[in-house]
Enzyme design. Structure first.
Site, PDB file in Angstrom:
ATOM      1  N   LYS A  56       0.833  -1.210   0.000  1.00 35.45           N
ATOM      2  CA  LYS A  56       0.000   0.000   0.000  1.00 35.45           C
ATOM      3  C   LYS A  56       0.868   1.261   0.000  1.00 35.45           C
ATOM      4  O   LYS A  56       0.612   2.190  -0.753  1.00 35.45           O
ATOM      5  CB  LYS A  56      -0.909   0.053   1.244  1.00 35.45           C
ATOM      6  CG  LYS A  56      -1.904  -1.082   1.349  1.00 35.45           C
ATOM      7  CD  LYS A  56      -2.871  -0.874   2.513  1.00 35.45           C
ATOM      8  CE  LYS A  56      -2.202  -0.909   3.885  1.00 35.45           C
ATOM      9  NZ  LYS A  56      -1.638  -2.237   4.251  1.00 35.45           N
ATOM     10  N   ARG A  58      -9.323   1.052   8.946  1.00 34.48           N
ATOM     11  CA  ARG A  58      -8.803  -0.262   9.295  1.00 34.48           C
ATOM     12  C   ARG A  58      -9.803  -1.083  10.101  1.00 34.48           C
ATOM     13  O   ARG A  58      -9.477  -2.174  10.562  1.00 34.48           O
ATOM     14  CB  ARG A  58      -7.549  -0.081  10.131  1.00 34.48           C
ATOM     15  CG  ARG A  58      -6.306  -0.707   9.504  1.00 34.48           C
ATOM     16  CD  ARG A  58      -5.151  -0.313  10.374  1.00 34.48           C
ATOM     17  NE  ARG A  58      -3.926  -0.982  10.140  1.00 34.48           N
ATOM     18  CZ  ARG A  58      -2.894  -0.459   9.482  1.00 34.48           C
ATOM     19  NH1 ARG A  58      -2.988   0.707   8.899  1.00 34.48           N
ATOM     20  NH2 ARG A  58      -1.766  -1.118   9.403  1.00 34.48           N
ATOM     21  N   ARG A  65      11.779  -5.667   5.353  1.00 35.83           N
ATOM     22  CA  ARG A  65      11.586  -4.225   5.322  1.00 35.83           C
ATOM     23  C   ARG A  65      12.364  -3.508   6.425  1.00 35.83           C
ATOM     24  O   ARG A  65      12.804  -2.386   6.246  1.00 35.83           O
ATOM     25  CB  ARG A  65      10.086  -3.973   5.504  1.00 35.83           C
ATOM     26  CG  ARG A  65       9.568  -2.722   4.932  1.00 35.83           C
ATOM     27  CD  ARG A  65       8.076  -2.792   4.750  1.00 35.83           C
ATOM     28  NE  ARG A  65       7.359  -2.897   6.011  1.00 35.83           N
ATOM     29  CZ  ARG A  65       6.043  -2.724   6.120  1.00 35.83           C
ATOM     30  NH1 ARG A  65       5.328  -2.466   5.049  1.00 35.83           N
ATOM     31  NH2 ARG A  65       5.449  -2.835   7.281  1.00 35.83           N
ATOM     32  N   ARG A  89      11.433  -2.272   9.387  1.00 40.20           N
ATOM     33  CA  ARG A  89      10.823  -1.217  10.198  1.00 40.20           C
ATOM     34  C   ARG A  89      10.809  -1.667  11.655  1.00 40.20           C
ATOM     35  O   ARG A  89      10.853  -2.865  11.933  1.00 40.20           O
ATOM     36  CB  ARG A  89       9.389  -1.000   9.702  1.00 40.20           C
ATOM     37  CG  ARG A  89       8.968   0.425   9.640  1.00 40.20           C
ATOM     38  CD  ARG A  89       7.696   0.568   8.845  1.00 40.20           C
ATOM     39  NE  ARG A  89       6.540  -0.009   9.530  1.00 40.20           N
ATOM     40  CZ  ARG A  89       5.338  -0.097   8.995  1.00 40.20           C
ATOM     41  NH1 ARG A  89       5.140   0.319   7.763  1.00 40.20           N
ATOM     42  NH2 ARG A  89       4.346  -0.610   9.667  1.00 40.20           N
ATOM     43  N   ARG A 109       0.234  -8.386  13.642  1.00 39.18           N
ATOM     44  CA  ARG A 109      -0.396  -7.467  12.682  1.00 39.18           C
ATOM     45  C   ARG A 109      -1.223  -8.222  11.654  1.00 39.18           C
ATOM     46  O   ARG A 109      -2.277  -7.758  11.233  1.00 39.18           O
ATOM     47  CB  ARG A 109       0.659  -6.582  12.028  1.00 39.18           C
ATOM     48  CG  ARG A 109       0.936  -5.403  12.963  1.00 39.18           C
ATOM     49  CD  ARG A 109       2.200  -4.619  12.692  1.00 39.18           C
ATOM     50  NE  ARG A 109       2.410  -4.281  11.328  1.00 39.18           N
ATOM     51  CZ  ARG A 109       3.598  -4.388  10.729  1.00 39.18           C
ATOM     52  NH1 ARG A 109       4.648  -4.841  11.374  1.00 39.18           N
ATOM     53  NH2 ARG A 109       3.718  -4.025   9.490  1.00 39.18           N
TER      54      ARG A 109
HETATM   55  P1  AMP Z   1       0.982   0.900   8.749  1.00 41.35           P
HETATM   56  O1  AMP Z   1       2.143   1.801   8.443  1.00 41.35           O
HETATM   57  O2  AMP Z   1      -0.255   1.269   7.961  1.00 41.35           O
HETATM   58  O3  AMP Z   1       1.341  -0.551   8.602  1.00 41.35           O
HETATM   59  O4  AMP Z   1       0.593   1.135  10.282  1.00 41.35           O
HETATM   60  C1  AMP Z   1       1.524   0.852  11.322  1.00 41.35           C
HETATM   61  C2  AMP Z   1       0.807   0.763  12.651  1.00 41.35           C
HETATM   62  O5  AMP Z   1       0.174   2.016  12.944  1.00 41.35           O
HETATM   63  C3  AMP Z   1      -0.309  -0.265  12.737  1.00 41.35           C
HETATM   64  O6  AMP Z   1       0.186  -1.560  13.034  1.00 41.35           O
HETATM   65  C4  AMP Z   1      -1.166   0.307  13.869  1.00 41.35           C
HETATM   66  O7  AMP Z   1      -0.561   0.078  15.111  1.00 41.35           O
HETATM   67  C5  AMP Z   1      -1.077   1.803  13.583  1.00 41.35           C
HETATM   68  N1  AMP Z   1      -2.143   2.269  12.673  1.00 41.35           N
HETATM   69  C6  AMP Z   1      -1.985   2.778  11.418  1.00 41.35           C
HETATM   70  N2  AMP Z   1      -3.152   3.096  10.872  1.00 41.35           N
HETATM   71  C7  AMP Z   1      -4.108   2.797  11.797  1.00 41.35           C
HETATM   72  C8  AMP Z   1      -5.521   2.886  11.820  1.00 41.35           C
HETATM   73  N3  AMP Z   1      -6.224   3.342  10.766  1.00 41.35           N
HETATM   74  N4  AMP Z   1      -6.156   2.489  12.956  1.00 41.35           N
HETATM   75  C9  AMP Z   1      -5.481   2.032  14.028  1.00 41.35           C
HETATM   76  N5  AMP Z   1      -4.143   1.895  14.047  1.00 41.35           N
HETATM   77  C10 AMP Z   1      -3.448   2.274  12.948  1.00 41.35           C
END
Ligand code: AMP
Length: 187
Positions: free
Chosen positions: A17, A92, A131, A133, A144
């Protein structure tokens, strides 16, 4: 269609994404809005949001909606978001998706496409491990993916029968996936 496009990119962690959102944001000249990036920035800066979100992100859990909804509202009201946007990582869960529906009605904005990037689990895990991170440890990745299945995948049903919903194969090169998204959304 160089501007005015509103796209939600959907898919499990590691589906690509972020990569696709960056590429498409440049091509379409619209902002890439990633809640994950916003949270990581807040955590790095130690802001009140960052302090509250830190443990959730580190554990691979969803951050509580209460921390994100106002943030999304304010972000979509900013001037650069008036020409369109790509949402990456939001919504999400079903509550976030309903909130977004209401918010967009209130702001008089309409979603043009929801694109789901479909990638098999056996491809996601090595991608995430590669990755590097902070939340890409084996334990957090496992959590996750569970959280995606338990809470986020249901959001697909929310959008699945809307005529702007598309699902595409994300298990290809980034270039091929970008091209396929562009074809799917007619941009
Ligand atoms: P991402 O970079 O989209 O993989 O997001 C990394 C982390 O940020 C996720 O594992 C959640 O802990 C948090 N996070 C990101 N977007 C959301 C969301 N829309 N709702 C809740 N937690 C989020």
């Amino acid at each position: 269609m160089s501007s005015g496009y509103r796209l939600i990119l959907f898919g499990p962690p590691g589906a690509g994404k972020g990569t696709q959102a960056k590429r498409l944001a440049e091509i379409l000249n619209i902002p890439h809005i990633s809640t994950g990036d916003i949270l990581r920035g807040a955590i790095a800066q130690g802001t009140p949001l960052g302090q509250k979100a830190k443990e959730y992100v580190a554990a691979g859990e969803l951050v509580p909606d209460s921390l994100l909804l106002d943030l999304i509202r304010e972000r979509l009201k900013e001037s650069d978001a008036q020409k369109g946007w790509i949402l990456d990582g939001f919504p999400r869960n079903i509550d976030q998706a309903s909130f977004l529906d209401e918010l967009l009605a209130e702001l008089d904005q309409k979603v043009d496409s929801v694109v789901n990037l479909s990638v098999p689990d056996e491809v996601l895990i090595p991608r995430l491990l590669g990755r590097g991170r902070a939340d890409d440890t084996e334990e957090t990745i496992k959590r996750r993916l569970e959280v995606y299945r338990e809470q986020t995948a249901a959001t697909l049903d929310f959008y699945g029968d809307r005529d702007y919903f598309r699902s595409i194969n994300g298990d290809r090169t980034p270039e091929e996936v970008t091209e396929s998204i562009q074809q799917a959304i007619g941009a």
